[in-house]
Write a protein that holds these residues in place. Structure first.
Motif, mmCIF file in Angstrom:
data_model
loop_
_atom_site.group_PDB
_atom_site.id
_atom_site.type_symbol
_atom_site.label_atom_id
_atom_site.label_comp_id
_atom_site.label_asym_id
_atom_site.label_seq_id
_atom_site.Cartn_x
_atom_site.Cartn_y
_atom_site.Cartn_z
ATOM 1 N N ARG A 99 0.755 -1.059 -0.160
ATOM 2 C CA ARG A 99 -0.078 -0.040 0.027
ATOM 3 C C ARG A 99 0.781 1.185 0.117
ATOM 4 O O ARG A 99 1.994 1.355 0.649
ATOM 5 N N ILE A 100 0.559 2.314 -0.888
ATOM 6 C CA ILE A 100 1.273 3.301 -0.873
ATOM 7 C C ILE A 100 0.226 4.453 -1.102
ATOM 8 O O ILE A 100 -0.597 4.593 -1.856
ATOM 9 N N GLU B 215 6.029 -0.254 -8.286
ATOM 10 C CA GLU B 215 7.333 -0.195 -7.694
ATOM 11 C C GLU B 215 7.442 -0.231 -6.196
ATOM 12 O O GLU B 215 8.285 -0.783 -5.868
ATOM 13 N N ASP B 216 6.245 0.380 -5.671
ATOM 14 C CA ASP B 216 6.301 0.249 -3.905
ATOM 15 C C ASP B 216 6.390 -1.260 -3.798
ATOM 16 O O ASP B 216 6.798 -1.627 -2.871
ATOM 17 N N PHE B 217 5.493 -2.123 -4.525
ATOM 18 C CA PHE B 217 5.414 -3.598 -4.208
ATOM 19 C C PHE B 217 6.816 -4.075 -4.459
ATOM 20 O O PHE B 217 7.345 -4.941 -3.621
ATOM 21 N N THR C 79 -1.644 -2.710 -4.233
ATOM 22 C CA THR C 79 -0.871 -3.519 -5.594
ATOM 23 C C THR C 79 -0.796 -5.051 -4.877
ATOM 24 O O THR C 79 -0.164 -5.147 -4.033
ATOM 25 N N LYS C 80 -1.729 -5.881 -5.324
ATOM 26 C CA LYS C 80 -1.637 -7.239 -5.193
ATOM 27 C C LYS C 80 -1.081 -8.129 -6.351
ATOM 28 O O LYS C 80 -1.479 -8.153 -7.323
ATOM 29 N N ILE D 154 1.689 -10.566 -12.959
ATOM 30 C CA ILE D 154 0.305 -10.024 -13.044
ATOM 31 C C ILE D 154 -0.077 -9.522 -11.586
ATOM 32 O O ILE D 154 0.242 -9.689 -10.699
ATOM 33 N N PHE D 155 -0.415 -8.082 -11.694
ATOM 34 C CA PHE D 155 -0.856 -7.242 -10.594
ATOM 35 C C PHE D 155 -2.378 -7.201 -10.600
ATOM 36 O O PHE D 155 -2.661 -6.531 -11.681
#
Lengths: 152, 152, 152, 152
Positions: free
Chosen positions: D20-21, D50-52, D93-94, D104-105
């Protein structure tokens, strides 16, 4: 967003008003030479200006809700170094006092990793009513803002 | 892209090198005050520079294929009027002769509808090798380019 | 902007409504892998949609001046090939008839040089009043537009 | 950047990998209808990805330094609500497990102020060598990454 503690003292009367914000370079802001595209810095300046506005009570919405817009009429950027994907920059935004009905800011952008000076810039904004009339004297809200921060 | 016929004579030796290109404002380039966001003009300048490059044989790929890049080191924009969705602007790009190893361009952006001057700007580019070394003297390909166009 | 002559016949009643426009890739739209950044295609789709609008009388300003906006509520892009600096793409925009109060477009983006299919996409727009109310039935101006082009 | 504490437990084997961002809407990302332009969300998705990547060790540079790029080949966005200047969004983002050589996100973007769901999206990336060859089986570094996070 982080702001250096040093800012704390910079807000006292007489001292220059400065804000600092970290901005992470976006992949989409880097060009085919693998450095941040020169136009992307305009967004970093806007991030700095908005951060300054939040910090000192003169953000875009404050101006807008007072019935004005503050279009940029002059923008000068000087590039010293380049940054790339994965870099974070620190945008330092300093208010430049002026007697004319203008908002003038000076910026220094540093690469966070090594604190190298990446860019210096200056922007000048004027005040316009929402109907598009240029204001030649300071809008009341701006006069109050200057008083609040002891700006002559 | 259209170019004014007037350009035809401007390419003769001695005369300034100028190109003209029409750029249609994109919806995504207009900001919440319904005018083109001040940062979007940086793209129009790049369109003008690239059009100049195609016209006079010094586009980005020419420079790149000769082993160099030409990063912008100084950019100064002065905003005179605003344009909005549906408008088309004319970007006039003029080469400014200099003895130093730099590419300097002056720009005038006009609103097509009424030919009003919307923006003036200047950009300065330097030459770097792909390994990142600044060139203090003109790269050979640039010397040849200057000769080709009778630029002292 | 150029449009293929083939379009001439495509505007007859019953035939699909299609427009074609050339878009030159901007240096600033290319990412650090030296291909057009995937997000930049969203602008090309908008260029195609606006070109379609001009050609068939339903551009952004037409919708806006009739008192509506048409926000995109669904956008699906499928990338087949990449393009880079110096490339020109051809954006083909096709209206997809629907009974619901929506604007649906299908897009094919081709690389001009070799006509390779670069991207396919679909966008869906709804109609909203300027006060933000979703329209569940077609706005009058849109009904007239459909009649004008013999769209059931 | 802030990440919800809830993430702490989400990284255990078997649980979905989620980051989470917070992203602050930029003035330049808002269009003339005073809401975030639909194309700007593509940048928020990239911020989320990118955070993920930083959180779970698979950011852009990791992929690149292992000799690959991961171009987006499919992107689907569904818009539920709009956000505007001054708003902050939360990008969730998962990672979606798959046996094929793909990344795949799934994304959920929320308005921070009221936690309203603003957008849902899915992106699919493939792996390519720097010379541009599509990888039909997982690159070794990606196999290791999957093992590290107990992804079947």
């Amino acid at each position: 967003m982080k702001r250096g503690d040093s800012n704390m003292k910079l807000t006292c009367g007489g001292d220059p008003l400065v804000s600092r914000i970290e901005v992470k370079v976006r992949f989409s802001e880097v060009d085919s030479i693998r450095v941040v595209w020169h136009g992307s810095y305009v967004k970093y300046l806007e991030d700095g200006r908005e951060d300054f506005g939040e910090r000192f009570g003169i953000e875009y919405m404050t101006i807008f809700n007072n019935g004005y817009t503050a279009p940029v009429v002059d923008m000068h950027l000087q590039y010293k170094q380049s940054v790339t994907v994965g870099d974070t920059v620190i945008v330092e935004t300093k208010y430049v006092p002026t007697l004319s009905a203008k908002l003038i800011f000076e910026y220094n952008i540093f690469r966070k990793e090594d604190n190298a000076l990446v860019l210096t810039a200056t922007t000048t904004q004027v005040f316009m009513t929402k109907s598009g009339e240029l204001q030649l004297s300071n809008p009341p809200f701006f006069e109050e803002w200057k008083k609040r921060w002891n700006i002559g």
